[in-house]
Design a protein around this motif. Structure first.
Motif, PDB file in Angstrom:
ATOM      1  N   SER A   1       0.821  -1.215   0.000  1.00  0.00           N
ATOM      2  CA  SER A   1       0.000   0.000   0.000  1.00  0.00           C
ATOM      3  C   SER A   1       0.851   1.259   0.000  1.00  0.00           C
ATOM      4  O   SER A   1       0.400   2.322  -0.445  1.00  0.00           O
ATOM      5  N   LYS A   2       2.128   1.156   0.462  1.00  0.00           N
ATOM      6  CA  LYS A   2       3.002   2.330   0.453  1.00  0.00           C
ATOM      7  C   LYS A   2       3.430   2.719  -0.963  1.00  0.00           C
ATOM      8  O   LYS A   2       3.937   3.827  -1.165  1.00  0.00           O
ATOM      9  N   ASN A   3       3.248   1.823  -1.931  1.00  0.00           N
ATOM     10  CA  ASN A   3       3.634   2.124  -3.313  1.00  0.00           C
ATOM     11  C   ASN A   3       2.599   2.960  -4.046  1.00  0.00           C
ATOM     12  O   ASN A   3       2.787   3.274  -5.220  1.00  0.00           O
ATOM     13  N   GLN A   4       1.498   3.296  -3.381  1.00  0.00           N
ATOM     14  CA  GLN A   4       0.486   4.151  -3.990  1.00  0.00           C
ATOM     15  C   GLN A   4       0.579   5.521  -3.316  1.00  0.00           C
ATOM     16  O   GLN A   4       0.275   5.674  -2.137  1.00  0.00           O
ATOM     17  N   TYR A   5       1.061   6.516  -4.071  1.00  0.00           N
ATOM     18  CA  TYR A   5       1.271   7.844  -3.488  1.00  0.00           C
ATOM     19  C   TYR A   5       1.243   8.886  -4.601  1.00  0.00           C
ATOM     20  O   TYR A   5       1.267   8.565  -5.802  1.00  0.00           O
ATOM     21  N   ASP A   6       1.221  10.156  -4.200  1.00  0.00           N
ATOM     22  CA  ASP A   6       1.280  11.307  -5.112  1.00  0.00           C
ATOM     23  C   ASP A   6       2.246  12.323  -4.532  1.00  0.00           C
ATOM     24  O   ASP A   6       2.117  12.721  -3.359  1.00  0.00           O
ATOM     25  N   ILE A   7       3.211  12.748  -5.342  1.00  0.00           N
ATOM     26  CA  ILE A   7       4.149  13.811  -4.967  1.00  0.00           C
ATOM     27  C   ILE A   7       3.799  15.032  -5.806  1.00  0.00           C
ATOM     28  O   ILE A   7       3.903  14.989  -7.045  1.00  0.00           O
ATOM     29  N   VAL A   8       3.402  16.097  -5.143  1.00  0.00           N
ATOM     30  CA  VAL A   8       2.938  17.295  -5.843  1.00  0.00           C
ATOM     31  C   VAL A   8       4.017  18.369  -5.740  1.00  0.00           C
ATOM     32  O   VAL A   8       4.338  18.841  -4.648  1.00  0.00           O
ATOM     33  N   LEU A   9       4.593  18.728  -6.906  1.00  0.00           N
ATOM     34  CA  LEU A   9       5.581  19.811  -7.023  1.00  0.00           C
ATOM     35  C   LEU A   9       5.169  20.672  -8.216  1.00  0.00           C
ATOM     36  O   LEU A   9       5.719  20.542  -9.313  1.00  0.00           O
ATOM     37  N   PRO A  10       4.210  21.554  -8.035  1.00  0.00           N
ATOM     38  CA  PRO A  10       3.618  22.250  -9.186  1.00  0.00           C
ATOM     39  C   PRO A  10       4.538  23.245  -9.876  1.00  0.00           C
ATOM     40  O   PRO A  10       4.324  23.582 -11.036  1.00  0.00           O
ATOM     41  N   ASP A  11       5.581  23.707  -9.191  1.00  0.00           N
ATOM     42  CA  ASP A  11       6.418  24.763  -9.761  1.00  0.00           C
ATOM     43  C   ASP A  11       7.579  24.243 -10.593  1.00  0.00           C
ATOM     44  O   ASP A  11       8.308  25.039 -11.192  1.00  0.00           O
ATOM     45  N   LEU A  12       7.798  22.919 -10.623  1.00  0.00           N
ATOM     46  CA  LEU A  12       8.995  22.390 -11.263  1.00  0.00           C
ATOM     47  C   LEU A  12       8.696  21.417 -12.393  1.00  0.00           C
ATOM     48  O   LEU A  12       9.609  20.907 -13.029  1.00  0.00           O
ATOM     49  N   GLY A  13       7.432  21.093 -12.633  1.00  0.00           N
ATOM     50  CA  GLY A  13       7.069  20.102 -13.644  1.00  0.00           C
ATOM     51  C   GLY A  13       7.028  20.686 -15.050  1.00  0.00           C
ATOM     52  O   GLY A  13       7.339  21.861 -15.268  1.00  0.00           O
ATOM     53  N   PRO A  14       6.655  19.872 -16.032  1.00  0.00           N
ATOM     54  CA  PRO A  14       6.290  18.452 -15.946  1.00  0.00           C
ATOM     55  C   PRO A  14       7.518  17.555 -15.712  1.00  0.00           C
ATOM     56  O   PRO A  14       8.635  17.927 -16.026  1.00  0.00           O
ATOM     57  N   TYR A  15       7.260  16.345 -15.162  1.00  0.00           N
ATOM     58  CA  TYR A  15       8.320  15.448 -14.738  1.00  0.00           C
ATOM     59  C   TYR A  15       8.416  14.224 -15.647  1.00  0.00           C
ATOM     60  O   TYR A  15       7.412  13.745 -16.179  1.00  0.00           O
ATOM     61  N   THR A  16       9.652  13.767 -15.815  1.00  0.00           N
ATOM     62  CA  THR A  16       9.918  12.477 -16.444  1.00  0.00           C
ATOM     63  C   THR A  16      10.724  11.634 -15.452  1.00  0.00           C
ATOM     64  O   THR A  16      11.335  12.183 -14.519  1.00  0.00           O
ATOM     65  N   LEU A  17      10.729  10.317 -15.628  1.00  0.00           N
ATOM     66  CA  LEU A  17      11.356   9.444 -14.632  1.00  0.00           C
ATOM     67  C   LEU A  17      11.984   8.231 -15.303  1.00  0.00           C
ATOM     68  O   LEU A  17      11.698   7.910 -16.458  1.00  0.00           O
ATOM     69  N   ASP A  18      12.854   7.561 -14.519  1.00  0.00           N
ATOM     70  CA  ASP A  18      13.521   6.351 -15.002  1.00  0.00           C
ATOM     71  C   ASP A  18      13.880   5.486 -13.801  1.00  0.00           C
ATOM     72  O   ASP A  18      14.201   6.004 -12.723  1.00  0.00           O
ATOM     73  N   PHE A  19      13.813   4.138 -13.973  1.00  0.00           N
ATOM     74  CA  PHE A  19      14.139   3.182 -12.930  1.00  0.00           C
ATOM     75  C   PHE A  19      15.421   2.441 -13.301  1.00  0.00           C
ATOM     76  O   PHE A  19      15.749   2.274 -14.484  1.00  0.00           O
TER      77      PHE A  19
END
Length: 606
Positions: A173-191
């Motif tokens: 259940s900890k893997n379901q979350y939202d990180i809100v950073l409205p001033d720095l987006g849009p975001y891209t990611l990589d694993f």
């Protein structure tokens, strides 16, 4: 089971509370009662062991040569033991070494300890593989992936994330979350390949590395300029960021290591981990391959189709695929200036593409509002789905995530017939524009990079449940990471091994027979046949006045005969020149003194 000197086998039946042991004799068909004193009541087991020292222990399932003992072990248990022996042999690292010839006692002891560890690890691996119970001891079973299952008229795509979180364990259940950073987006990611670490990059210069195991922030930095893409290199210690003018490589502590100016203003990055190559496509349509171990630029090609921000690597053959604005997809390798494949996929610009983990399927999306599934073995469309997608990604188990706007849809092929249907849907807050979707390896988690930060949702059945620690270990120690890095550098593949069909590597090239040169008679016969065909091809039809004169027809006939003879004459001339040059070289060689003739190269002489 015990046996005395008179070949009488004894078996313990019960242990009484007053210190009496009831023992049955198999051979004489009688019972023997052994009593103990009250003082030894608390040590009944010790007294029994002392008493049984006078007897010879009998190994169950082993028949003596004298034939007094029959097979006592039940066939089910014997079958289980045989199966265990087979599994242990499979995991053993060859036959054990012979230490009798060693004189060094210290070395002998070390090797004996290692052999003992190998045997224990083989037994442990065999136990883990086993699914049944043995002597009522439960063993660890490998995890099995599962999917959402609906009952009755219920649909899986109607199940919300809130309902899934309520049913799963606390760690999931900890893997379901939202990180809100409205001033720095849009975001891209990589694993990383193990799914342990995640790198995020905001369009306005925010870079961060996060440990997904404990949700701890390792490092974040602000580069104060536009960041278009981010990608990990061979492990979590290094990552590359495509910034406003150049591409930069940083380490885990946020220190800038390299500035790759030759790549230009890069719009998309990919890393080929088996070849240690960093691939990039810039806004001018230039494709670059750079070796991160030596720093050499392996390839620099112009695509000729303009800039592109759609780029993916096929995990099967490491071929780079680019999506272009004319609706075509091109596939490249670092040793070829021309594309290996160029295929028209859509009647409009390609907006996204992704490869299946097996490398044989490709999903593309275009502005013509179609999502297509392609079979790369035949280069044909298997399925066409309606809908628009800004980003696509395949999971380890073959689920396909598509996204447009603030809506995410997951498709699944549950019939194993390349027929994808709707599996799950999810909508984030209205107004959030999703830029990238990416499945986390070895977890049922989908990462979303959007205009207001990044989010994570649970997708049951998307990740591989069992990881191979030799390939990707989420729990690896620093020592294991160093060993893996050295081993991967030693196993590094050259760029020449990248091709559409990597199975050709290591195979023999089919034998082609050389064409035998025709002799003089055959050549003359071929020339006569060509001349006859040329004469017959000349039209004898009468034309208008003045154009059918005999002189004109004879002239046409002569021109046709000359055209037919020309290739034969040119070939004959080339052969004569070759033979003349060969004779000249032989004569030059013969002019040399005999003492120097042996230094003339054979190639020059031939």
């Amino acid at each position: 089971m015990y046996r005395d000197q008179n070949q009488c086998s004894f078996q313990i039946i019960t242990i009484s509370s007053i210190g009496v042991f009831f023992v049955s004799c198999k051979k004489k068909h009688m019972e023997i009662v052994i009593t103990t004193t009250q003082k030894a009541k608390k040590r009944k087991r010790t007294n029994l062991s002392l008493y049984l020292q006078n007897f010879e222990p009998v190994k169950m399932g082993v028949k003596k040569e004298d034939g007094f003992l029959s097979k006592i072990m039940p066939p089910e248990e014997q079958e289980i033991l045989d199966e265990m022996d087979i599994k242990v042999k499979k995991y053993l690292r060859g036959e054990s070494a012979n230490f009798e010839a060693l004189r060094d006692k210290k070395l002998k002891g070390k090797l004996a300890v290692k052999e003992d560890l190998y045997g224990k690890s083989a037994k442990a691996a065999a136990k883990v593989e086993k699914v049944r119970f043995f002597f009522f001891l439960p063993w660890l079973m490998p995890s099995e992936g599962g999917y959402l299952e609906a009952e009755g008229i219920e649909k899986t795509w109607r199940i919300k994330q809130e309902a899934i979180v309520r049913e799963v364990d606390i760690s999931s259940s900890k893997n379901q979350y939202d990180i809100v950073l409205p001033d720095l987006g849009p975001y891209t990611l990589d694993f990383t390949s193990s799914g342990r670490y995640m790198a995020v990059a905001g369009r306005k210069g925010h870079l961060a590395i996060i440990d997904m195991m404990n949700m701890g922030l390792i490092k974040e930095l602000q580069v104060r300029e536009t960041v278009r893409d981010v990608v990990f290199l061979h492990n979590e210690l290094f990552f590359a960021a495509a910034q406003k003018k150049y591409t930069y490589i940083y380490n885990r502590d946020g220190t800038e290591l390299h500035c790759l100016k030759e790549h230009g203003a890069v719009s998309k990055l990919q890393f080929l981990k088996n070849h240690f190559l960093l691939a990039s496509i810039n806004k001018f349509g230039q494709l670059h391959y750079q070796d991160v171990t030596t720093g050499l630029m392996v390839g620099n090609f112009r695509t000729g189709l303009g800039g592109s921000d759609v780029m993916q690597v096929n995990p099967f053959n490491n071929v780079v695929a680019l999506g272009h604005s004319n609706g075509s997809v091109t596939m490249w390798k670092p040793t070829s200036a021309a594309p290996l494949v160029k295929m028209l996929t859509h009647h409009g610009p390609v907006s996204a593409l992704s490869f299946h983990p097996n490398g044989h399927l490709m999903a593309t999306a275009g502005t013509d509002r179609k999502i297509k599934i392609w079979d790369l073995r035949k280069f044909e469309v298997l399925q066409t789905l309606p809908g628009h997608a800004k980003t696509l990604d395949f999971s380890q188990k073959g689920l396909l995530a598509t996204s447009t706007g603030s809506f995410v849809q997951i498709l699944g092929d549950f019939s194993r017939s390349q027929n994808y249907s709707r599996y799950m849907t999810h909508s984030i807050a209205k107004g959030y524009q999703i830029r990238k979707v990416l499945f986390r390896p070895y977890e049922d988690v989908l990462g979303l990079g959007h205009s207001m930060g990044w989010s994570s949702i649970l997708i049951p059945g998307s990740g591989e449940p069992n990881f191979d620690s030799w390939v990707a270990n989420p729990f690896e120690t620093p020592k294991q990471r160093r060993e893996k890095e050295v081993r991967s550098l030693l196993d590094k593949l050259p760029p020449e091994t990248i091709m559409l069909d990597p199975k050709k590597i290591g195979n023999l090239r089919p034998l082609t027979r050389r064409k035998e040169k025709p002799n003089k008679v055959e050549r003359e016969a071929e020339m006569e046949a060509a001349v006859a065909d040329a004469k017959n091809s000349v039209s004898t039809k009468r034309k208008t006045k003045g154009r059918s004169k005999p002189s004109r027809r004879a002239k046409k006939m002569q021109e046709a005969v000359e055209r037919a003879k020309r290739p034969f004459l040119e070939q004959q001339k080339q052969e004569e020149e070759l033979s003349k040059n060969k004779k000249q070289k032989i004569s030059e060689q013969s002019e040399l003194p005999k003492s120097l003739q042996r230094f003339v190269s054979k190639k020059a002489a031939s």
